[in-house]
Design a protein around this motif. Structure first.
Motif, PDB file in Angstrom:
ATOM      1  N   LEU A  63      16.157  -7.506 -11.677  1.00  0.00           N
ATOM      2  CA  LEU A  63      16.485  -7.928 -10.327  1.00  0.00           C
ATOM      3  C   LEU A  63      16.209  -6.821  -9.309  1.00  0.00           C
ATOM      4  N   LEU A  64      16.596  -5.610  -9.630  1.00  0.00           N
ATOM      5  CA  LEU A  64      16.443  -4.495  -8.691  1.00  0.00           C
ATOM      6  C   LEU A  64      14.988  -4.072  -8.503  1.00  0.00           C
ATOM      7  N   LEU A  65      14.172  -4.201  -9.558  1.00  0.00           N
ATOM      8  CA  LEU A  65      12.817  -3.652  -9.525  1.00  0.00           C
ATOM      9  C   LEU A  65      11.719  -4.685  -9.312  1.00  0.00           C
ATOM     10  N   ALA A  66      12.037  -5.988  -9.393  1.00  0.00           N
ATOM     11  CA  ALA A  66      10.982  -7.000  -9.315  1.00  0.00           C
ATOM     12  C   ALA A  66      10.217  -6.938  -7.999  1.00  0.00           C
ATOM     13  N   VAL A  67      10.918  -6.856  -6.883  1.00  0.00           N
ATOM     14  CA  VAL A  67      10.236  -6.847  -5.584  1.00  0.00           C
ATOM     15  C   VAL A  67       9.496  -5.529  -5.340  1.00  0.00           C
ATOM     16  N   PRO A  68      10.136  -4.365  -5.523  1.00  0.00           N
ATOM     17  CA  PRO A  68       9.383  -3.116  -5.271  1.00  0.00           C
ATOM     18  C   PRO A  68       8.194  -2.938  -6.207  1.00  0.00           C
ATOM     19  N   LEU A  69       8.333  -3.315  -7.466  1.00  0.00           N
ATOM     20  CA  LEU A  69       7.192  -3.177  -8.373  1.00  0.00           C
ATOM     21  C   LEU A  69       6.113  -4.202  -8.066  1.00  0.00           C
ATOM     22  N   GLY A  70       6.493  -5.389  -7.599  1.00  0.00           N
ATOM     23  CA  GLY A  70       5.492  -6.365  -7.171  1.00  0.00           C
ATOM     24  C   GLY A  70       4.690  -5.852  -5.985  1.00  0.00           C
ATOM     25  N   ALA A  71       5.390  -5.247  -5.016  1.00  0.00           N
ATOM     26  CA  ALA A  71       4.692  -4.659  -3.870  1.00  0.00           C
ATOM     27  C   ALA A  71       3.824  -3.480  -4.297  1.00  0.00           C
ATOM     28  N   LEU A  72       4.320  -2.691  -5.238  1.00  0.00           N
ATOM     29  CA  LEU A  72       3.530  -1.565  -5.751  1.00  0.00           C
ATOM     30  C   LEU A  72       2.255  -2.064  -6.427  1.00  0.00           C
ATOM     31  N   ALA A  73       2.357  -3.171  -7.156  1.00  0.00           N
ATOM     32  CA  ALA A  73       1.177  -3.739  -7.814  1.00  0.00           C
ATOM     33  C   ALA A  73       0.132  -4.158  -6.795  1.00  0.00           C
ATOM     34  N   ASP A  74       0.568  -4.682  -5.639  1.00  0.00           N
ATOM     35  CA  ASP A  74      -0.384  -5.055  -4.589  1.00  0.00           C
ATOM     36  C   ASP A  74      -1.154  -3.844  -4.074  1.00  0.00           C
ATOM     37  N   ARG A  75      -0.538  -2.663  -4.149  1.00  0.00           N
ATOM     38  CA  ARG A  75      -1.174  -1.454  -3.602  1.00  0.00           C
ATOM     39  C   ARG A  75      -2.030  -0.720  -4.638  1.00  0.00           C
ATOM     40  N   ILE A  76      -1.516  -0.555  -5.851  1.00  0.00           N
ATOM     41  CA  ILE A  76      -2.223   0.287  -6.819  1.00  0.00           C
ATOM     42  C   ILE A  76      -3.033  -0.499  -7.834  1.00  0.00           C
ATOM     43  N   GLY A  77      -2.855  -1.814  -7.892  1.00  0.00           N
ATOM     44  CA  GLY A  77      -3.587  -2.606  -8.865  1.00  0.00           C
ATOM     45  C   GLY A  77      -2.650  -3.256  -9.867  1.00  0.00           C
TER      46      GLY A  77
END
Length: 444
Positions: free
Chosen positions: A277-291
């Motif tokens: 729950l805590l990491l789903a949104v930030p890691l999803g946004a990170l994936a948009d940036r780094i691949g």
């Protein structure tokens, strides 16, 4: 998208109420062997996989079918929860789970397709992260609800008591919650989902062109695997799925290795769900940036670290929260991220089928892993089975990295332009000097 997230949240409360108590119910109360539970867990992961292909294909046939197919899947799963009250043997429980997973298979691809169509390509990682965060909120509440129902019903908090009344109450309440999720879907999710237009006129024209085309056939859906990007994602999902131990087996192994009270077993998924729950949104946004591929592979590296910690001689109170933290991070870095990568590898009109192909490959692989892990546990014990799986995961991760390395994994990877993958150009037989100057691919 928020309404879809609410439906997933409610449905996951229902599903996780059952998931939280099912391992102890069938192993300790019904006396099934690890191999028998592996079969049940394989059904949980595998039976719906074939149906997922049908769900994705039907949803892509236009109009309101995304919502219709998803509603049928949610409804079928809701009907199955109370049937567990009548199932007290492996064949009966297996049959109920098979029908329940059929419902999950029907709804998953249309749901992910609706999320894809409602989101611009460059934001899909974050969008799927938001959805998975809401979904995981349900996964967080579900075990707590199951624990509370067991207490309130006066049934077993310890499975060894042999009483089933508490489990029956969990199954009944779970069915009511699932019915509420179906009601929210029917009343609040719009019948048609369309991606926000970034180039209005051209998007409208292309939607008109798609509407004039006949609905895609099943052969057309399977032909999507000819797309290199989708084929590579499917191969990697299968390779890594073959070496991913199911949640239920992981929790059973932790409970036995750390000698935890069975009363605490339904609460183990909370650590995974809270981290997810805590990491789903930030890691999803990170994936948009780094691949997205990079993050997907990194997530499996985190899972491998969790396996290594369980196998290590380290014991004590800190081990449990650390392993659950790594387990939740694995899901946050892979679940929605894989769906977002898949969405950008297929055109808008084929989102259901594309999601179904990748999801089916992964689910069938995890089905095989559950069967193999259950058999290995019965023959060699849980620690040895996990050691073999960890070694296989390391090999699979290296192979998956080699497969995905053939495509540049940049922040703009496989973005779509107006519904087409960026590696495909529209065909035009007119001479070059007669083509309009703006008929060029614009970056998404």
């Amino acid at each position: 998208m928020v309404a879809l997230g609410a439906v997933s949240l409610i449905t996951d409360i229902s599903s996780e109420m059952v998931t939280a108590v099912l391992p102890l119910y069938v192993v300790a109360t019904l006396g099934l062997s690890p191999l028998g539970f592996g079969l049940l867990d394989g059904i949980n992961n595998g039976v719906g996989a074939i149906v997922r292909l049908a769900g994705g294909h039907l949803a892509d046939r236009g109009g309101r079918r995304h919502k219709m197919v998803a509603a049928a899947g949610y409804g079928l799963s809701a009907l199955c929860k109370p049937l567990l009250l009548l199932a007290h043997s492996l064949p009966l429980i297996g049959a109920v789970l098979a029908v329940d997973r059929t419902g999950k298979g029907l709804r998953t691809s249309p749901r992910d397709a609706m999320i894809s169509l409602a989101t611009r390509p460059e934001h899909r990682g974050r969008a799927f992260g938001v959805h998975r965060a809401m979904d995981t909120t349900g996964a967080l509440i579900g075990p707590l609800a199951a624990f509370a129902v067991l207490r309130f019903a006066g049934g077993p908090v310890s499975a060894e008591s042999g009483e089933r009344s508490g489990y029956g109450a969990v199954f009944a309440v779970s069915g009511c919650v699932a019915a509420l999720g179906v009601l929210v879907l029917v009343l609040f999710v719009p019948p048609r989902i369309a991606r926000p237009a970034d180039d209005g006129a051209e998007d409208v024209a292309q939607r008109s062109d798609r509407g004039a085309q006949p609905p895609p056939g099943l052969r057309d859906s399977l032909a999507l695997l000819r797309r290199p990007q989708l084929r590579r994602l499917t191969v990697c999902a299968v390779l890594l799925g073959l070496t991913t131990v199911s949640d239920s087996f992981l929790y059973l192994l932790l409970q036995r290795e750390l000698h935890l009270s069975t009363a605490l077993f339904p609460l183990l998924p909370l650590g995974t769900a809270a981290t997810f729950l805590l990491l789903a949104v930030p890691l999803g946004a990170l994936a948009d940036r780094i691949g997205r591929r990079r993050l997907f592979l990194a997530g499996h590296g985190v899972l491998l670290l969790g396996y290594v910690l369980i196998l290590s001689p380290v014991r004590g109170a800190p081990l449990l929260p650390v392993v659950l933290l790594l387990h939740g991070t694995f899901y946050a870095a892979t679940d929605g991220v894989l769906a977002a990568a898949t969405a950008n590898a297929v055109p808008d009109g084929r989102q259901g089928a594309g999601q179904a192909l990748v999801g089916t490959g992964q689910a069938l692989a995890r089905f095989a892993c559950s069967l193999a892990f259950g058999a290995a546990w019965s023959l060699w014990g849980g620690r040895t089975a996990l050691a073999v799986t960890a070694a296989a995961l390391a090999v699979a991760a290296v192979a998956a990295t080699a497969v995905l390395r053939t495509t540049d994994d940049l922040p703009g990877e496989d973005r779509t332009a107006h519904g087409r993958p960026t590696d495909e150009r529209p065909t035009d037989d007119r001479p070059t000097d007669e083509r309009p100057t703006d008929d060029l691919e614009q970056p998404a």
